[in-house]
Design an enzyme around this catalytic site. Structure first.
Site, mmCIF file in Angstrom:
data_model
loop_
_atom_site.group_PDB
_atom_site.id
_atom_site.type_symbol
_atom_site.label_atom_id
_atom_site.label_comp_id
_atom_site.label_asym_id
_atom_site.label_seq_id
_atom_site.Cartn_x
_atom_site.Cartn_y
_atom_site.Cartn_z
ATOM 1 N N LYS A 120 41.408 53.165 61.491
ATOM 2 C CA LYS A 120 40.335 52.855 60.544
ATOM 3 C C LYS A 120 39.507 51.663 60.986
ATOM 4 O O LYS A 120 38.299 51.620 60.737
ATOM 5 C CB LYS A 120 40.908 52.598 59.145
ATOM 6 N N LYS A 203 44.441 66.761 61.217
ATOM 7 C CA LYS A 203 44.861 66.824 59.812
ATOM 8 C C LYS A 203 43.689 67.212 58.904
ATOM 9 O O LYS A 203 42.560 66.798 59.158
ATOM 10 C CB LYS A 203 45.354 65.410 59.442
ATOM 11 N N LYS A 206 39.780 64.516 53.552
ATOM 12 C CA LYS A 206 38.576 64.507 52.719
ATOM 13 C C LYS A 206 37.444 63.748 53.401
ATOM 14 O O LYS A 206 36.285 63.866 53.000
ATOM 15 C CB LYS A 206 38.870 63.940 51.331
#
Ligand code: TYM
Length: 341
Positions: A120, A203, A206
């Protein structure tokens, strides 16, 4: 010294960062409902709004709406606010208070090794927030402020749960106590890593820019069927045994999704469908997905029409939660040497 015994208690959380995917449902929420209904555990489920602002700040109204929508999603999926304690993280302040203590227990090196932090923060870690770096210490506090013994999550949270165990062990060791439990991660079943519909090596998420890669819990029947029809597959028919899926990530993903939705095993799915071409299997999967997911999406929309009721449920949840968290935080403060008022 004899090992203390802890009440069997489940805790898990999800970020209200907008949108819920089939991965969130099968990897987490559905399994939370199973643990709630199985009995034998107290269950606490949480919307982690403090975590949701670590990657980037959200518009305040958007965050409030996301949190209510996530709560509606939990209830629509089967979490019963009478059976489980259903809370929003910031409304139970002991999470953040314990997190501060854990910031002083966890080491910079431990946090720097977290793959989620590395992913991230990316190349520009200097510009990432301090909250993003400290994220796993808050997550440990979420769990340990309830003395939770079991944490059902998807595969991607495994490393964070190992860190939670390390933090508990270091606290206990440094203060010479057996105060925090060494929590068991519960990463079980065929859907702990639901994959992207267009790339079976990634994966389902969203945050993926392409909506075709995931099924959202708010998708209608047409959208679900279309995404499954267009999911990437290979030209071969379904094999007879699961071993035949090993080198076929997209095929394996669809079989696993089917098995999780039908509450059966991948082998049972193959027993019923081996030899079928994907066109046929995808139709069966789309029907099953619509049958299982459409009622959740309808119920979510109905609940969202009454935000005051959602707020009331979360208010009651916070009160019940604090019966557990206030005494645990007070005992932690005593152990650490904070004065009591
Ligand atoms: P979050 O919000 O990213 O995801 C919530 C849960 O959904 C699971 N999940 C998946 N499972 C299978 N396949 C997928 N494709 C998939 N995508 C998401 C995640 O594994 C997770 O269980 N850090 C946590 C939130 C959190 C938490 C906690 C969890 C905060 N405090 C304490 C447990 C205990 C997170 O970001 O999850």
């Amino acid at each position: 010294m004899s090992e203390p015994t802890f009440t069997p208690r489940v805790f898990s959380g999800m970020q209200p960062s907008g949108g819920l995917t089939l991965g969130n449902y099968l990897g987490a929420m559905k399994r939370w409902v199973d643990m709630q209904d199985a009995g034998g555990f107290e269950t606490v489920y949480c919307m982690v709004d403090l975590h949701a602002i670590t990657a980037k700040l959200l518009d305040p109204d958007v965050l409030r709406n996301n949190t209510r929508e996530l709560c509606a999603g939990f209830i629509a999926a089967g979490i019963d606010p009478e059976k489980s304690i259903l809370i929003n993280q910031s409304q139970v302040p002991e999470h953040a208070q314990l997190a501060w203590i854990f910031n002083c227990i966890a080491r910079m090196g431990w946090m720097g090794r977290m793959t989620q932090w590395k992913d991230k923060a990316g190349k520009n870690a200097e510009a990432a927030s301090l909250g993003l770096f400290a994220y796993p210490a808050l997550m440990a506090a979420d769990i340990l402020v309830y003395h939770a013994t079991h944490v059902p999550v998807g595969e991607d949270q495994k490393q964070h749960l190992e860190l939670t165990r390390d933090i508990a062990a270091k606290f206990n060791h440094d203060y010479g106590v057996e105060f925090f439990p060494i929590t068991e991660p519960v990463i079980e079943g065929v859907a702990t890593r639901v994959m992207n519909l267009q790339d079976g090596t990634k994966k389902m998420s969203k945050s993926d820019p392409s909506d075709k890669t995931r099924i959202n819990l708010t998708d209608d029947a047409d959208a679900i069927a279309k995404k499954i029809r267009k999911a990437k597959t290979d030209p071969d028919p379904l094999p007879e045994v699961v071993g035949g899926l090993e080198t076929r990530p997209e095929a394996r993903n669809l079989v696993n999704i089917y098995a999780a939705l039908a509450e059966t095993t991948p082998q049972a799915v193959l027993d019923a469908h081996s030899g079928a071409m994907f066109g046929h299997f995808k139709m069966a999967l789309a029907d099953l997905a619509v049958e299982k997911l459409a009622p959740i999406s309808t119920e979510m929309k109905r609940l969202m029409n009454d935000p005051a009721e959602i707020d009331a449920i979360l208010g009651r949840g916070a009160e019940r939660a604090r019966e557990i968290t206030v005494p645990i935080l007070e005992r932690t403060y005593d152990i650490v040497g904070m004065l009591r008022s």
